[in-house]
Design an enzyme around this catalytic site. Sequence first.
Site, mmCIF file in Angstrom:
data_model
loop_
_atom_site.group_PDB
_atom_site.id
_atom_site.type_symbol
_atom_site.label_atom_id
_atom_site.label_comp_id
_atom_site.label_asym_id
_atom_site.label_seq_id
_atom_site.Cartn_x
_atom_site.Cartn_y
_atom_site.Cartn_z
ATOM 1 N N ASP A 251 0.845 -1.196 0.000
ATOM 2 C CA ASP A 251 0.000 0.000 0.000
ATOM 3 C C ASP A 251 0.881 1.247 0.000
ATOM 4 O O ASP A 251 1.292 1.749 1.041
ATOM 5 C CB ASP A 251 -0.993 0.014 1.168
ATOM 6 N N HIS B 182 -10.236 -5.340 8.960
ATOM 7 C CA HIS B 182 -9.656 -6.434 8.169
ATOM 8 C C HIS B 182 -9.549 -7.749 8.947
ATOM 9 O O HIS B 182 -8.700 -8.589 8.643
ATOM 10 C CB HIS B 182 -8.268 -6.056 7.625
HETATM 11 FE FE LIG Z 1 -4.136 -2.649 2.494
#
Ligand SMILES: [Fe+2]
Length: 465
Positions: A195, A327
């Site tokens: 990311d 997540h």
């Molecule tokens: Fe991510």
Amino acid sequence: MSVRWCPVIVSVLGLLVFESALFVDGGTTSSFVRKYEKTIDMPLDSDVFTEPPGYNAPQQVHITQGDHVGKAMIVSWVTMEEPGSDTVVYWSEDSSSQNTAEGIITTYTYYDYTSGFIHHCNLTDLEHDTKYYYEIGIEHASRTFWFTTPPPIGPDVPFTFGLIGDLGQSFDSNITLTHYEMNPTKGKTVLFVGDISYADNYPYHDNTRWDSWGRFAERSTAYQPWIWTAGNHELDFAPELGETEPFKPYTHRYQVPFEASESTSPFWYSIKIASAYIIVLSSYSAYGKYTPQHEWLEKELPKVDRSETPWLIVMTHTPLYNSYIYHYMEGESMRVIFEPWFVKYKVDVVFSGHVHAYERTERISNIGYDVVNSKCDPIKDDSAPIYITIGDGGNLEGLAINMTEPQPMYSAFREASYGHAILDIKNRTHAYHSWHRNQDGYAVTADSMWFYNRYWYNHDLHASS
Ligand SMILES: [Fe+2]
């Protein structure tokens, strides 16, 4: 009066005993108090995004290891006005002669965006442990940078890695990078767990934010290798924009030496640095049985010679153990598939990002479960890796402040603050891990542990933190 135990009381007591047996070993949830201010991106006219002066001057310069053993370096940069020269002139610090290498130039389009001219040039046959200068942009506004190659591979060769994830380009991202640079323990290579720019959070995945990120990070990426892992914000999959080639901007901009480890894809590969063997995996490519990634890793793990590289490090974007709500369990399918190998081959540590916080686990595994035997709780396991989430680089999505409660036994320490980490390998048996939150001074360690190598020092359970 005699006490008669009613079934309800017995079952409540039993439940409490059961609960405490399960959770008594839970680690530390940091009580550090921080301000929950909104995390916002730096505006495009910020000084960190300034374009270098001069016509067609190289910008967004970044380097990464260019072979399997650290004798090559891939130099990448972008020119905006015209392709310009693809030549790199380079020389070692103590040499009077200069070398040249020719690279390649690529471009891409993304919706209504057309990239600049992206250059990649692999400098090969370098000497280990040597400072090199390199000059790019030869015909116009040339710029000169430098890097030091890693030392030769060897079991007791010390090396210091920086760990950064989910960096983005917010004001907090800038603080994280500054803290990494100012840490008195100097990282020589960044293990980046995915990311990068978060350009995809902008309308139409505004790819100018890929360019601005490249300029922002150049102050580090031009001078030391960053080892790249692909995250979900690298996917840029947007069929509504007509963009259906996953990882298109990422693969054009960031090259990795995947072929040197007989990988067929830039999303999974390995490199050796000093006394470490680093395996990069892709959370966003197929990894089930018979897939290319699965077949590669199955062949790759037996190749690791711990008498040559004692430290076995795995990088994934999505954590396999994560006790934040954010997540939660997204890494579960990869855990089920790869965890038995990580234990069998005694992986020392798995670094991941994705969750915008920090977490360190105990040495645990959960590979005994076979659906019918109910053994579905993680257990302490001397041969298992430590899992470290370091997705707290500071991107505009903000911190993951919501955690599952109570803290599960496998979680040793967790805190939702921005920061970075350092893995300081001392020799074949010892390495020191430290995590540094951005609110502290540069030398302050907010969490730390000594790593005792799984292959050379595998008798330390309960003594590792
Ligand atoms: Fe991510």
